[in-house]
Structure formats: structure tokens, C-alpha cells
Motif scaffolding. Structure first.
Motif, PDB file in Angstrom:
ATOM      1  N   PHE A 190       0.875  -1.265  -0.109  1.00  0.00           N
ATOM      2  CA  PHE A 190      -0.069  -0.013  -0.075  1.00  0.00           C
ATOM      3  C   PHE A 190       0.751   1.306  -0.065  1.00  0.00           C
ATOM      4  CE2 PHE A 190      -3.465  -2.477   2.577  1.00  0.00           C
ATOM      5  CZ  PHE A 190      -3.873  -3.166   1.443  1.00  0.00           C
ATOM      6  N   GLN A 191       1.923   1.258   0.768  1.00  0.00           N
ATOM      7  CA  GLN A 191       2.795   2.370   0.992  1.00  0.00           C
ATOM      8  C   GLN A 191       3.553   2.644  -0.348  1.00  0.00           C
ATOM      9  OE1 GLN A 191       5.204   1.393   4.153  1.00  0.00           O
ATOM     10  NE2 GLN A 191       4.219   2.784   5.466  1.00  0.00           N
ATOM     11  N   ILE A 192       3.963   1.789  -1.200  1.00  0.00           N
ATOM     12  CA  ILE A 192       4.809   1.854  -2.403  1.00  0.00           C
ATOM     13  C   ILE A 192       3.822   2.297  -3.380  1.00  0.00           C
ATOM     14  CG2 ILE A 192       5.780   0.487  -4.157  1.00  0.00           C
ATOM     15  CD1 ILE A 192       6.891  -1.582  -1.963  1.00  0.00           C
ATOM     16  N   SER A 193       2.610   1.814  -3.388  1.00  0.00           N
ATOM     17  CA  SER A 193       1.793   2.133  -4.402  1.00  0.00           C
ATOM     18  C   SER A 193       1.234   3.685  -4.257  1.00  0.00           C
ATOM     19  CB  SER A 193       0.312   1.174  -4.365  1.00  0.00           C
ATOM     20  OG  SER A 193      -0.519   1.808  -5.327  1.00  0.00           O
ATOM     21  N   VAL A 194       1.116   4.111  -3.084  1.00  0.00           N
ATOM     22  CA  VAL A 194       0.991   5.510  -2.706  1.00  0.00           C
ATOM     23  C   VAL A 194       2.076   6.429  -3.013  1.00  0.00           C
ATOM     24  CG1 VAL A 194       0.243   7.052  -1.013  1.00  0.00           C
ATOM     25  CG2 VAL A 194      -1.074   5.038  -0.931  1.00  0.00           C
ATOM     26  N   ALA A 195       3.365   5.983  -2.939  1.00  0.00           N
ATOM     27  CA  ALA A 195       4.559   6.663  -3.034  1.00  0.00           C
ATOM     28  C   ALA A 195       4.429   6.740  -4.778  1.00  0.00           C
ATOM     29  CB  ALA A 195       5.488   5.916  -2.662  1.00  0.00           C
ATOM     30  N   LEU A 196       4.073   5.873  -5.433  1.00  0.00           N
ATOM     31  CA  LEU A 196       4.115   5.722  -6.877  1.00  0.00           C
ATOM     32  C   LEU A 196       3.263   6.698  -7.482  1.00  0.00           C
ATOM     33  CD1 LEU A 196       4.770   1.930  -7.597  1.00  0.00           C
ATOM     34  CD2 LEU A 196       6.451   3.709  -8.177  1.00  0.00           C
TER      35      LEU A 196
END
Length: 154
Positions: A126-132
Motif C-alpha cells: 500500500f505504501q509503495i503504491s501511494v508513493a508511486l
């Protein structure tokens, strides 16, 4: 008209559009492959918003490729006005989706212990997707400011 970095029909504009496409697609892929995203409305909204941003940016990247191959100038007032409206609408939607998803990520990771209680949740994904999504929005924000500047200077 001024020559600005990221203008339509320029290599720099194509690079910005491709960055938007790649990071939006990566955000969708990471979020869709994570377990448990569908239980949160903000994450579904993020996927929908990044999908819209991908389609918008991909179509304009194809247009930039076409203009570069044929050495065409895409800068007229009507077309720039359309790009300004489209860029600003997708930028606002993308920022809203990224911010709401970031809020949910902070809630489930920091404020509650849902990630510790439910180890099947893909909190890191979830964190990676939001950062992207934020990186994709950054490219879109640059493009929308350039388009606004070009339309205003006409």
C-alpha cells in the motif's frame, strides 16, 4: 510562443508523459497485486484515478510521438486550452486519490495496529503504491503548469 520544457510535441513533453504513464501503471499494478486493497474505498479510488491518469497521459504521449515523427507543431490556443483543462482535472483527481490513500495508509499502519493484527494485509505494498501515485502526480503537475503557462502566454 515560448519554448518551454515539457511542451506538447517536444521530446521533453514526451518524457513527462511517459513518466506519468509508467508511474501510474506501476501504482495500479502494485495496489492491484496487494492483498486486501478492495476493503478500502480510498485504494479503489486510487486505482480508478491512476487508470484515468494512465489513459490521459498515454494518449497524449502517443500524440507527442506522432507530432515528433511528422515534425508538427501542436501549439495552438484551442488545443492548449483542452490540454490545460484535462491536465488540471486529472491532476486534481490524482492528488485527491493519493492523499486519501496516504491518509488510510497512515491510519492502518501508525494510528491503529491493523497491520500487526492482520498480517495478510499488504501494508508495505500500500505504501509503495501511494508513493508511486505521488510521483506520477508530480510529473502531471509539471505538465499541467507548463501547459497553463503556454496557454496563458499565447
Amino acid at each position: 510562443m515560448k519554448e518551454l520544457f515539457g511542451g506538447p510535441g517536444k521530446v521533453s513533453g514526451l518524457i513527462l508523459r511517459m513518466g506519468q504513464c509508467l508511474f501510474a501503471a506501476a501504482s495500479i499494478a502494485v495496489m492491484a497485486s496487494s492483498h486486501g486493497f478492495a476493503t478500502y474505498t480510498a485504494f479503489c479510488y486510487l486505482i480508478a484515478s491512476m487508470g484515468l491518469q494512465f489513459l490521459w497521459s498515454f494518449s497524449l504521449a502517443c500524440l507527442d510521438i506522432h507530432a515528433l515523427r511528422l515534425n508538427r507543431d501542436l501549439r495552438n490556443y484551442v488545443f492548449l486550452s483542452l490540454l490545460v483543462v484535462g491536465d488540471w482535472v486529472t491532476a486534481i483527481l490524482s492528488l485527491a486519490a493519493a492523499c486519501s490513500s496516504a491518509g488510510v495508509v497512515v491510519l492502518i499502519i501508525k494510528d491503529t495496529i491493523m497491520c500487526k493484527r492482520n498480517p495478510q494485509l499488504s501494508c508495505n505494498m500500500f505504501q509503495i503504491s501511494v508513493a508511486l501515485a505521488f510521483i506520477s502526480w508530480l510529473f502531471l503537475a509539471i505538465s499541467s503548469c507548463v501547459m497553463f503557462w503556454l496557454a496563458a502566454s499565447d
